[in-house]
Write a protein that holds these residues in place. Structure first.
Motif, PDB file in Angstrom:
ATOM      1  N   ALA A 237       4.755  -6.516 -37.736  1.00  0.00           N
ATOM      2  CA  ALA A 237       4.733  -6.202 -36.309  1.00  0.00           C
ATOM      3  C   ALA A 237       5.862  -6.887 -35.561  1.00  0.00           C
ATOM      4  O   ALA A 237       6.250  -6.461 -34.476  1.00  0.00           O
ATOM      5  N   TYR A 238       6.405  -7.958 -36.139  1.00  0.00           N
ATOM      6  CA  TYR A 238       7.503  -8.689 -35.488  1.00  0.00           C
ATOM      7  C   TYR A 238       8.804  -7.917 -35.588  1.00  0.00           C
ATOM      8  O   TYR A 238       9.589  -7.881 -34.638  1.00  0.00           O
ATOM      9  N   ARG A 239       9.024  -7.284 -36.728  1.00  0.00           N
ATOM     10  CA  ARG A 239      10.311  -6.631 -36.972  1.00  0.00           C
ATOM     11  C   ARG A 239      10.090  -5.374 -37.800  1.00  0.00           C
ATOM     12  O   ARG A 239      10.498  -5.291 -38.952  1.00  0.00           O
ATOM     13  N   PRO A 240       9.422  -4.366 -37.238  1.00  0.00           N
ATOM     14  CA  PRO A 240       9.117  -3.160 -38.008  1.00  0.00           C
ATOM     15  C   PRO A 240      10.351  -2.308 -38.251  1.00  0.00           C
ATOM     16  O   PRO A 240      11.399  -2.516 -37.635  1.00  0.00           O
ATOM     17  N   ASP A 241      10.195  -1.329 -39.146  1.00  0.00           N
ATOM     18  CA  ASP A 241      11.321  -0.433 -39.412  1.00  0.00           C
ATOM     19  C   ASP A 241      11.227   0.796 -38.521  1.00  0.00           C
ATOM     20  O   ASP A 241      10.521   0.793 -37.502  1.00  0.00           O
ATOM     21  N   GLY A 242      11.915   1.864 -38.909  1.00  0.00           N
ATOM     22  CA  GLY A 242      12.025   3.037 -38.063  1.00  0.00           C
ATOM     23  C   GLY A 242      10.753   3.836 -37.883  1.00  0.00           C
ATOM     24  O   GLY A 242      10.742   4.793 -37.101  1.00  0.00           O
ATOM     25  N   HIS A 243       9.672   3.466 -38.581  1.00  0.00           N
ATOM     26  CA  HIS A 243       8.400   4.146 -38.346  1.00  0.00           C
ATOM     27  C   HIS A 243       7.789   3.754 -37.001  1.00  0.00           C
ATOM     28  O   HIS A 243       6.892   4.429 -36.504  1.00  0.00           O
ATOM     29  N   THR A 244       8.247   2.635 -36.432  1.00  0.00           N
ATOM     30  CA  THR A 244       7.785   2.180 -35.120  1.00  0.00           C
ATOM     31  C   THR A 244       8.864   2.490 -34.088  1.00  0.00           C
ATOM     32  O   THR A 244      10.042   2.192 -34.306  1.00  0.00           O
ATOM     33  N   PRO A 245       8.496   3.077 -32.950  1.00  0.00           N
ATOM     34  CA  PRO A 245       9.519   3.462 -31.965  1.00  0.00           C
ATOM     35  C   PRO A 245      10.319   2.264 -31.475  1.00  0.00           C
ATOM     36  O   PRO A 245       9.777   1.169 -31.294  1.00  0.00           O
ATOM     37  N   PRO A 246      11.615   2.431 -31.247  1.00  0.00           N
ATOM     38  CA  PRO A 246      12.426   1.346 -30.680  1.00  0.00           C
ATOM     39  C   PRO A 246      11.873   0.888 -29.332  1.00  0.00           C
ATOM     40  O   PRO A 246      11.300   1.682 -28.577  1.00  0.00           O
ATOM     41  N   GLY A 247      12.046  -0.397 -29.048  1.00  0.00           N
ATOM     42  CA  GLY A 247      11.592  -0.930 -27.772  1.00  0.00           C
ATOM     43  C   GLY A 247      10.085  -0.986 -27.631  1.00  0.00           C
ATOM     44  O   GLY A 247       9.553  -0.932 -26.514  1.00  0.00           O
ATOM     45  N   PHE A 248       9.380  -1.134 -28.752  1.00  0.00           N
ATOM     46  CA  PHE A 248       7.913  -1.040 -28.727  1.00  0.00           C
ATOM     47  C   PHE A 248       7.250  -2.141 -27.906  1.00  0.00           C
ATOM     48  O   PHE A 248       6.079  -2.031 -27.555  1.00  0.00           O
ATOM     49  N   ASN A 249       7.960  -3.208 -27.598  1.00  0.00           N
ATOM     50  CA  ASN A 249       7.370  -4.311 -26.839  1.00  0.00           C
ATOM     51  C   ASN A 249       7.550  -4.174 -25.335  1.00  0.00           C
ATOM     52  O   ASN A 249       7.191  -5.090 -24.595  1.00  0.00           O
ATOM     53  N   ALA A 250       8.095  -3.074 -24.864  1.00  0.00           N
ATOM     54  CA  ALA A 250       8.446  -2.955 -23.450  1.00  0.00           C
ATOM     55  C   ALA A 250       7.230  -3.097 -22.538  1.00  0.00           C
ATOM     56  O   ALA A 250       7.267  -3.835 -21.542  1.00  0.00           O
ATOM     57  N   GLY A 251       6.148  -2.408 -22.848  1.00  0.00           N
ATOM     58  CA  GLY A 251       4.964  -2.473 -21.995  1.00  0.00           C
ATOM     59  C   GLY A 251       4.369  -3.868 -21.949  1.00  0.00           C
ATOM     60  O   GLY A 251       4.010  -4.381 -20.876  1.00  0.00           O
ATOM     61  N   LEU A 252       4.262  -4.511 -23.110  1.00  0.00           N
ATOM     62  CA  LEU A 252       3.714  -5.862 -23.172  1.00  0.00           C
ATOM     63  C   LEU A 252       4.616  -6.835 -22.410  1.00  0.00           C
ATOM     64  O   LEU A 252       4.122  -7.702 -21.666  1.00  0.00           O
ATOM     65  N   THR A 253       5.925  -6.701 -22.577  1.00  0.00           N
ATOM     66  CA  THR A 253       6.859  -7.604 -21.907  1.00  0.00           C
ATOM     67  C   THR A 253       6.781  -7.450 -20.391  1.00  0.00           C
ATOM     68  O   THR A 253       6.791  -8.438 -19.644  1.00  0.00           O
ATOM     69  N   ARG A 254       6.693  -6.212 -19.906  1.00  0.00           N
ATOM     70  CA  ARG A 254       6.587  -5.990 -18.464  1.00  0.00           C
ATOM     71  C   ARG A 254       5.339  -6.670 -17.904  1.00  0.00           C
ATOM     72  O   ARG A 254       5.381  -7.334 -16.862  1.00  0.00           O
ATOM     73  N   THR A 255       4.215  -6.512 -18.614  1.00  0.00           N
ATOM     74  CA  THR A 255       2.959  -7.109 -18.161  1.00  0.00           C
ATOM     75  C   THR A 255       3.057  -8.630 -18.094  1.00  0.00           C
ATOM     76  O   THR A 255       2.614  -9.261 -17.124  1.00  0.00           O
ATOM     77  N   LEU A 256       3.632  -9.232 -19.114  1.00  0.00           N
ATOM     78  CA  LEU A 256       3.686 -10.692 -19.176  1.00  0.00           C
ATOM     79  C   LEU A 256       4.744 -11.259 -18.237  1.00  0.00           C
ATOM     80  O   LEU A 256       4.594 -12.378 -17.732  1.00  0.00           O
ATOM     81  N   ARG A 257       5.795 -10.508 -17.979  1.00  0.00           N
ATOM     82  CA  ARG A 257       6.789 -10.973 -16.996  1.00  0.00           C
ATOM     83  C   ARG A 257       6.154 -11.122 -15.625  1.00  0.00           C
ATOM     84  O   ARG A 257       6.528 -12.015 -14.844  1.00  0.00           O
ATOM     85  N   ALA A 258       5.159 -10.274 -15.338  1.00  0.00           N
ATOM     86  CA  ALA A 258       4.504 -10.320 -14.027  1.00  0.00           C
ATOM     87  C   ALA A 258       3.693 -11.595 -13.826  1.00  0.00           C
ATOM     88  O   ALA A 258       3.416 -11.971 -12.682  1.00  0.00           O
TER      89      ALA A 258
END
Length: 618
Positions: A237-258
């Motif tokens: 989950a830390y460094r997946p390959d191309g089966h996981t969409p790029p930028g997969f942490n965007a939603g989590l990062t936005r929430t935690l930045r708040a």
């Protein structure tokens, strides 16, 4: 932009080497804003892989990295950590340290439970490492509480079952470490924290809601927070390959930045396109973006983006850049094979030279690109109707779509540099670089009456298969066999994979467990430790690799995913590269194409596959 910490195997024993210096300096020269060096163990009890840096040995190497990167305006942070129960006892021959006696989910090794002396030694180790980093004039440090770290293990109910203060307050140790590190850094240096905010284990682990509480408490203590996912139960989950969409942490990062209270937050997680990174900043998802694999693929990413030059694309394949491996390979990249500190990226001047390249696959295109970049007039002939060769076929596999972007980039670079491309053209006799691809290997099993056999390439090219059960024969153990099985199962076919290995895709590295999970969920039958003897009359006959016991499975059509052979007559002159030498991976094909270009311009005649590669060191 960050170039994040990752294993490289570039070390000399447990110190940073001159290869580390060259590796980081290339990214700094390419425009990277922050380089975080390979995470160094803060205590001798931790040696997760053979060449893992030890902070006590890193002072001179850190200073050399700073000296090499600072002229480019790049900040350098030292990665500091301890892998605890997720480490290895193979090198220290000592018990692993951990918060509790919880067996590691991968190795099943039971660690020792740390008591106050070990906890005190750990905190002191972080402090001493930070002191050394400051003495080496680094711009700061990054404390690792990410997917593999001991600090995450203390923060998680998965691995921390203590009843003392470190169990009732699972962030206590992390706060103590941050305080000790801050005290040693002094004013004017950066304290960053890499924090696992989703262990992918909702039954007991750190979940996003729990991480929000952690971030609210910890963010005021640091200058930069890097949000990551992963744990012992979900390392990919830390460094997946191309089966996981790029930028997969965007939603989590936005929430935690708040909830970070104004502390800058970095987005990590398969961010490989400049446009996606810029969008993350513009949309308020993060204050900084980590693009580690993207800058492994193209060290000049920032400079090229600023200049409007197309960036060599990362394929998110993890095939050469994930190097925590018993073979100790050096960090590398399939789209830009490296020879750090050596001549790997330099061709002799080629002005005034006319060069013929035969074959438009990855080896031929890379040779043509490198030759044209050196000033040669290049003619590239390809007997097919398009460039790309096997790259275009591999891109049809699940999770490998970005290989098409690499094929397109190579073609675009050839066009930009003035390579004259002739499609549908048979090669004349001779040729300076010969990379015409390969041909199917004759079956090494009997094809009885009624047996239907097709190649993996034919399947990827869209061949229609007869109705009935499909058997995928995978003697190679790479991405093609499992990918073909996954593709056919998704189309509703009944599929079995036959391999001589103990597990499907034995050479998949970081995608090994996820690939087998996907196949299991898709209903693919896995025939491991099995040799294929014959196919025909609606069945495939296998024998057990160990006992020789025969058995048969239903088979209407067999897909052979084995390696190909060099094209007949492909060694007829010039410098051979790629599949013209032997069955090659994308990395080997690109590397040999580049070596062939160097050999031609230097007046060499040896096959690229026989040219000496990078020299390793102890």
């Amino acid at each position: 932009m960050l170039f994040g910490p990752h294993e490289t195997n570039l070390g000399r024993r447990r110190a940073l080497s001159e290869r580390h210096v060259a590796y980081y300096a290339r990214r700094a020269a390419g425009g990277c804003g922050i380089v975080v060096t390979e995470t160094a163990s803060v205590h001798g009890s931790d040696q997760p892989y053979e060449r893992a840096p030890l902070a006590a040995d890193c002072g001179p190497g850190w200073a050399d990295v700073v000296a090499a990167c600072r002229p480019s305006g790049t900040l350098v942070l030292a990665g500091l950590g301890h892998t605890g129960g997720q480490g290895s006892s193979a090198h220290t021959q000592a018990a692993l340290w951990a918060p509790s006696r919880v067996p590691d989910v991968v190795t099943r090794e039971v660690p020792m439970e740390m008591e106050q002396p070990e906890i005190d030694a750990l905190v002191a180790g972080f402090a001493a490492a930070a002191r050394s980093a400051a003495a080496a004039d680094l711009d700061g440090v990054e404390v690792d509480a990410g997917a593999r770290s001991l600090l995450r293990q203390f923060a998680s109910g998965l691995t921390n079952t203590r009843t003392d203060a470190y169990g009732t307050d699972r962030l206590l140790l992390l706060r103590q470490v941050l305080a000790a590190v801050r005290g040693e850094l002094g004013a004017g240096r950066v304290l960053a924290l890499r924090l696992s905010c989703d262990e992918r284990a909702p039954w007991a682990g750190i979940t996003p809601p729990a991480a929000a509480e952690h971030v609210a408490e910890l963010a005021p203590l640091v200058d930069l927070l890097v949000v990551v996912r992963g744990s012992g139960v979900a390392p990919s989950a830390y460094r997946p390959d191309g089966h996981t969409p790029p930028g997969f942490n965007a939603g989590l990062t936005r929430t935690l930045r708040a909830v970070a209270g104004g502390t800058p937050v970095a987005l990590q997680g398969s961010v490989v396109d400049v446009a996606d990174a810029q969008r993350a900043l513009a949309d308020g998802i993060a204050d900084a973006v980590e693009m580690t694999r993207a800058q492994i693929a193209d060290a000049d990413l920032v400079a090229k983006a600023r200049a409007g030059v197309p960036v060599r694309p990362c394929t998110l394949c993890n095939q050469a850049c994930q190097v925590r491996d018993v073979r100790n390979p050096l960090v590398d990249c399939v789209v830009d094979p490296a020879d750090e500190g050596g001549p790997g990226h330099v061709c002799p001047p080629g002005a005034g030279r006319e060069v013929l390249v035969v074959g438009g696959g990855p080896a031929g295109m890379e040779a043509a690109r490198a030759l044209a970049a050196a000033g040669a007039a290049v003619r590239l002939v390809e007997r097919g109707d398009r460039l790309g060769g096997a790259l275009s076929l591999v891109a049809a596999l699940p999770g490998r779509a970005r290989f098409a972007a690499f094929a397109d980039w190579l073609a675009a670079e050839c066009a930009r540099l003035g390579v004259r491309v002739e499609l549908g053209t048979e090669a004349p006799d001779g040729g300076d670089v010969r990379a015409p691809g390969g041909r199917p290997r004759p079956p090494e099993f009997a094809v009885e009456e009624g047996g239907v056999v097709v190649t993996a390439a034919q399947v990827l090219a869209g061949a229609e298969l007869p109705a009935g059960p499909i058997v995928v024969h995978d003697p190679a153990g790479g991405p093609v066999g499992p990918g073909i099985a996954e593709l056919l199962a998704a189309a509703g076919r009944e599929v079995a994979v036959v391999t001589p290995d103990e597990v499907i895709g034995a050479r998949l590295a970081g995608d090994l467990a996820p690939a087998n999970t996907r196949l299991l969920r898709a209903g693919v039958r896995r025939e491991t430790a099995s040799l294929l003897r014959s196919v025909g009359a609606g069945e495939a006959v296998l024998v057990d690799r160990w006992t020789g016991e025969p058995r048969s499975i239903p088979c209407a059509v067999l897909v052979d995913a084995g390696p190909w052979l060099p094209d007949a007559g492909s060694r007829g002159g010039g410098v051979a590269a790629g599949d013209a030498v032997a069955p090659r991976t994308v990395l080997e094909a690109v590397l040999e194409g580049r070596r062939a270009a160097r050999a031609v311009l230097a007046g060499g005649t040896a096959d690229a596959g026989a040219l000496p590669g990078p020299t390793t060191h102890p």
